[in-house]
Write a protein that holds these residues in place. Structure first.
Motif, PDB file in Angstrom:
ATOM      1  N   HIS A  85       0.747  -1.364   0.219  1.00  0.00           N
ATOM      2  CA  HIS A  85       0.399   0.385  -0.158  1.00  0.00           C
ATOM      3  C   HIS A  85       0.837   1.053   0.630  1.00  0.00           C
ATOM      4  O   HIS A  85       1.552   1.411   1.532  1.00  0.00           O
ATOM      5  N   LEU A  86       0.959   1.567  -1.663  1.00  0.00           N
ATOM      6  CA  LEU A  86       2.045   2.238  -1.573  1.00  0.00           C
ATOM      7  C   LEU A  86       1.344   4.092  -1.779  1.00  0.00           C
ATOM      8  O   LEU A  86       0.033   4.312  -1.796  1.00  0.00           O
ATOM      9  N   VAL A  87       2.006   5.232  -0.491  1.00  0.00           N
ATOM     10  CA  VAL A  87       1.445   6.308  -0.701  1.00  0.00           C
ATOM     11  C   VAL A  87       2.382   7.514  -0.868  1.00  0.00           C
ATOM     12  O   VAL A  87       1.528   8.694  -1.056  1.00  0.00           O
ATOM     13  N   ARG A  88       3.593   7.528  -0.776  1.00  0.00           N
ATOM     14  CA  ARG A  88       4.458   8.591  -2.283  1.00  0.00           C
ATOM     15  C   ARG A  88       5.437   7.946  -2.946  1.00  0.00           C
ATOM     16  O   ARG A  88       5.280   6.227  -2.334  1.00  0.00           O
ATOM     17  N   GLY A  89       6.501   9.048  -3.487  1.00  0.00           N
ATOM     18  CA  GLY A  89       7.508   8.824  -4.113  1.00  0.00           C
ATOM     19  C   GLY A  89       8.015   9.791  -4.306  1.00  0.00           C
ATOM     20  O   GLY A  89       8.215  10.760  -3.939  1.00  0.00           O
ATOM     21  N   THR A  98       3.179  13.800  -5.332  1.00  0.00           N
ATOM     22  CA  THR A  98       2.850  12.929  -4.481  1.00  0.00           C
ATOM     23  C   THR A  98       3.129  11.303  -4.799  1.00  0.00           C
ATOM     24  O   THR A  98       4.102  10.279  -4.090  1.00  0.00           O
ATOM     25  N   LEU A 101      -2.005  -1.370  -3.684  1.00  0.00           N
ATOM     26  CA  LEU A 101      -2.858  -1.236  -3.222  1.00  0.00           C
ATOM     27  C   LEU A 101      -2.540   0.968  -2.842  1.00  0.00           C
ATOM     28  O   LEU A 101      -1.560   1.743  -2.811  1.00  0.00           O
TER      29      LEU A 101
END
Lengths: 425, 425
Positions: A28-32, B72, B80
Motif C-alpha cells: 500500500h504505497l502513499v508517496r514517491g 505525491t 494498493l
C-alpha cells in the motif's frame, strides 16, 4: 496493516478479485520521490521495478509542467497547440532518418494497434510475425498475439510466432552466425507459412531488446536478418520500444539503435510521460500521410497540451540529468555487482541486460529452473525494502528496471539486500 | 496570425498533413476557463463543442487534485491505492444494480475494446451488432465497426449494422410502436444473419443517446426491444456512454437511465477526467471476475493515482456545482431558444437533443440536406467567436455539446450569434 487489509477488501469489491496486484502481501504505497517509494506505515522501499517514473517518482519539473499546463489549457489535437508541435519536433529529432513524424496515443496498446493498422495500409499485407514470448498490449488483437501473458484471446490466424534464441540456453555448440541463421530461417518459415494461407506479411512486431523473452544476450545479425526477410516479402519492421526506449539501455536513446537496422515504425509508451498517459508511434511522415488518406485517425486525449507538456519535461530531464550516461554508468556498476553475487551464490546461473535493465536467472544445482525460488526472492526483497519482479519464459529470472535516476548508492543498497536474501534462502 | 500559419506548417512537418484540425482556418488556442477558450491573439471563444472539460476548462479543483497527486505518488494499479478504491466506490455507487464494479482504462477506445472482450468471454458468442452510423474507437476492430468515420478498416465479418430510425425522417406515417417494432425486426435479422454464418451474438454495442446518428428523438421501446432480442440470443448489451454520460443529458447521470433498460456493460470516457486520460467500463463484479479467470487484464496508466484523483474531483464538482440540474435547466433554456430560431430561420428543419447536447438540422426549401450551409455556419460561428461542429448521417446538423458549466448568459450568447450567422447566410 489493518488499514491495508481493509483497503484490499474494499478494492476487491469494486475492482473484482482478479485485478492484478504485486506480492504475496500487497503493498500500500502513499508517496514517491526519486527512486524511492513509501508505504502507508512510512516505510521506505527502493524501486528497482518501475520504468514508468523514468526521471524519478514525482519529478518536480514534470509535476510543475503538468500542473502549469493543466491550469492553462487542456483540449485536443484538432486545434493548433504550440506544446504539441514543439514536443513532436523534439521527439522526432531524437530519431535517425527516415523516422521524422509522430502520432501520439494514450497507451502502448493504442500505439501498437495503430502501428499494425499503418503497417497493413502501407504494405498491403495482413500477416503479423511476433516473438513467441512477447506482450504488446491488451486489445483483442494484441492480447491474442501475446504469449507471455494469459490474455484469453485466440492466437490470430493472420499471425505467426517465432522463438528468439537465448544464447545462454539455446546455443548447442552453435556459433553466433549459426544462431542468427537459425532465427532467420524461422522468420522465413513464418513468412512462407502465412503465404501458404494466402496472407502476405504486413509486419514483424518485436521488442529489439526482447525484455519479456528474458533479455537474452544479443547475437549479431539476429534482428538485421529477420528484418531483411520481412522487408523482402513486403512487410515492415515495427520495433516496440515501450520498455527499451528513453535511454533505458544506457548506450542509446532507443533500444533499436543497438542493432544495425532502423525500424520502419517505432512504438513508444511507459516512461514517455513519467506516468502521465502518453504513448505514440514514430515513422516516416510520408507513411503517416498515406495512411491518413484512407483512415482518419483521431484520439481524444492523445497529445493534448498537458500530455505534450509532460512529454517535453521528460525529454528535458533526461538531458539535464544526463540519464543516458547514468543508465550506462550506474548500470555497469549494478551489473558488476550482480556478477560478483553470481560468484558467491550458486543459484545465479547468469546475469543479463544492459543499461538499467537487468535479468538474473536462477537455476538449481540439478539444472532445473528455480521458479519458486525466484518468487521467494521477489517477496523477500519486498520484505527487505526493495521492489523488483520476475521475467522470462520460465519465470526464473529477476526483473530489475529502476527509474533512470537510480544512483550508485541505490545500486549498493540493491546489491546488499540481494546478497542478504540469497544468503538466507 | 503569421505565428499560427507558421505553427501549422511546423505541425504538418511532424504530424503529417492529414492529422485532423477543426475549421477552414485552424484555431490556435492558448488558454481556457469555464466555458470559454482564448486564442493566441487574446480573442475569446465560447466553447459549445467540447464535452471533455465537463466541469469547466481548467477547473481549479480538478487542476489542484491532479497537481497534488502528481507531486505525491503516481504508479499503477498493482499496488494498493486509496485514491483508486475510493474513486471506484464513488463511481460505481452512481450506477443502478446490478452494475457494481469497474475496470479503468486510458481511453474510450480501450474501454470499448475491453467491453467486447468481456462480452465475448461472458456470452460465449462472437458476433457484434452496432448502429450503422456509429463510432466507438480507433483500434483495428473498432475502426472497422465505425461507419460514421472513414476508418479505412473493413467492416468485420463477425459484425452486423442496424439503422436506428430517426422519427423526423423515417416515420412514414408509422406510430411509435410500429417504428420500434421495425427496429426490433432489424436487430432480429442481424442476430439471424450472424447465426446463419455460424456466429452467436456476443453483444449489441450502441450509444443509447445515438449521438453520432444525429440525436434522433427517442421512440419508446426502441432500445428495450432491441436489447431483449439480443439477450434472448445470449448476447449482452454494451452501452457506450462516452458522450452521453456524466450528467450530459440533464435528466440522469447516464444516458441509458432515460431508457427502460439497464445495460450489461457501460463504457465511459471523454468527460471522465475533465481532460486527464481516463475511461473505463462498469459491469457486474461477477463478470469482471469471471473474465479475469481466463484473461489477465492490466493497463499501465489506467486508474493510476493521478487518474483516480482527477476522476474523483470531476464527480465532486458535478455534485458541488449541481451540474445535472444545470444541464437540465440551461439545456431547456438553449432548446427553447433554438426552437424560437427555428420559427425565424426556415433553414432550421428541426431541433433535437436533451440536456446540454443539441442537434439542429438544416434542410433547404427543396427538401435537400443543407450540408454546405452547415459547414458554412460552423465556420461563421467560429469567426463570430462560438465553437461548435457538425453531426449526423448527412452532415447537415449542428453539434452543440458545451462544458456542463455552460450558463444562461452563455446560452444567450450562443443563440444571439447563431441568429446573426443564420440571418447573414
Amino acid at each position: 496493516m489493518a488499514n491495508s487489509d481493509e483497503l484490499l477488501l474494499r478494492r476487491q469489491r469494486v475492482l473484482g478479485r482478479n485485478s492484478p496486484l504485486f506480492y504475496e502481501t500487497p503493498l500500500h504505497l502513499v508517496r514517491g520521490e526519486g527512486a524511492w517509494v513509501y508505504d502507508a506505515d512510512g516505510r521506505a522501499y527502493l524501486d528497482v521495478y518501475n520504468n514508468v517514473p523514468c526521471v524519478g517518482h514525482c519529478n518536480p519539473r514534470v509535476v510543475e509542467a503538468i500542473s502549469r499546463q493543466a491550469a492553462t489549457l487542456n483540449l485536443h489535437t484538432r486545434y493548433l497547440d504550440e506544446n504539441l508541435v514543439r514536443y513532436a519536433e523534439q521527439l522526432t529529432a531524437r530519431f535517425d532518418a527516415p523516422l521524422d513524424a509522430v502520432t501520439l496515443t494514450c497507451s502502448g496498446t493504442e500505439a501498437n494497434e495503430l502501428a499494425l493498422r499503418v503497417a497493413r495500409a502501407i504494405s498491403g499485407g495482413y500477416g503479423i510475425i511476433v516473438s513467441d514470448n512477447s506482450y504488446h498490449g491488451n486489445s483483442t488483437i494484441l492480447a491474442g498475439l501475446a504469449s507471455s501473458f494469459p490474455g484469453g484471446e485466440a492466437f490470430p490466424a493472420f499471425a505467426r510466432a517465432v522463438r528468439v534464441p537465448d544464447p545462454a540456453h539455446d546455443r548447442q555448440g552453435r556459433s553466433d552466425a549459426e544462431l542468427a541463421a537459425a532465427f532467420a530461417a524461422q522468420v522465413q518459415d513464418a513468412v512462407d507459412s502465412l503465404a501458404a494461407d494466402g496472407i502476405r506479411v504486413a509486419a514483424l512486431l518485436i521488442d529489439s531488446f526482447f525484455a519479456n523473452e528474458g533479455l537474452p544476450d544479443r547475437v549479431p545479425g539476429y534482428v538485421e536478418q529477420a528484418v531483411e526477410i520481412v522487408r523482402r516479402a513486403g512487410g515492415l519492421y515495427i520495433c516496440d520500444e515501450v520498455q527499451s526506449g528513453f535511454a533505458r539501455t544506457g548506450d542509446a536513446m532507443w533500444g533499436h539503435q543497438l542493432t544495425g537496422v532502423t525500424p520502419d515504425i517505432v512504438t513508444l509508451g511507459k516512461p514517455m510521460g513519467n506516468g502521465f498517459p502518453l504513448a505514440g508511434l514514430v515513422t516516416r511522415r510520408e507513411w503517416i500521410e498515406r495512411f491518413g488518406q484512407t483512415s482518419r485517425y483521431f484520439n481524444t486525449f492523445a497529445g493534448n497540451p498537458v500530455a505534450a507538456a509532460a512529454g517535453m519535461a521528460v525529454l528535458d530531464e533526461i538531458d539535464r540529468l544526463d540519464l543516458l550516461r547514468n543508465s550506462r554508468e550506474t548500470g555497469a556498476h549494478v551489473r558488476a555487482g550482480l556478477e560478483r553475487l553470481a560468484q558467491k551464490h550458486p543459484l545465479i546461473a547468469n546475469v543479463r541486460g544492459r543499461g538499467l535493465f537487468f535479468g538474473v536467472e536462477f537455476i538449481r544445482a540439478d539444472g532445473t529452473p528455480a521458479a519458486e525460488e525466484t518468487t521467494r526472492v521477489v517477496n523477500r526483497m519486498r520484505e527487505n525494502g526493495v521492489l523488483l519482479s520476475r521475467i522470462g519464459r520460465r519465470g526464473n529470472m529477476l526483473k530489475m528496471r529502476p527509474p533512470l535516476v537510480f544512483s550508485s548508492a541505490d545500486a549498493d543498497h540493491l546489491l546488499s539486500a540481494l546478497d542478504t536474501v540469497l544468503g538466507g534462502l
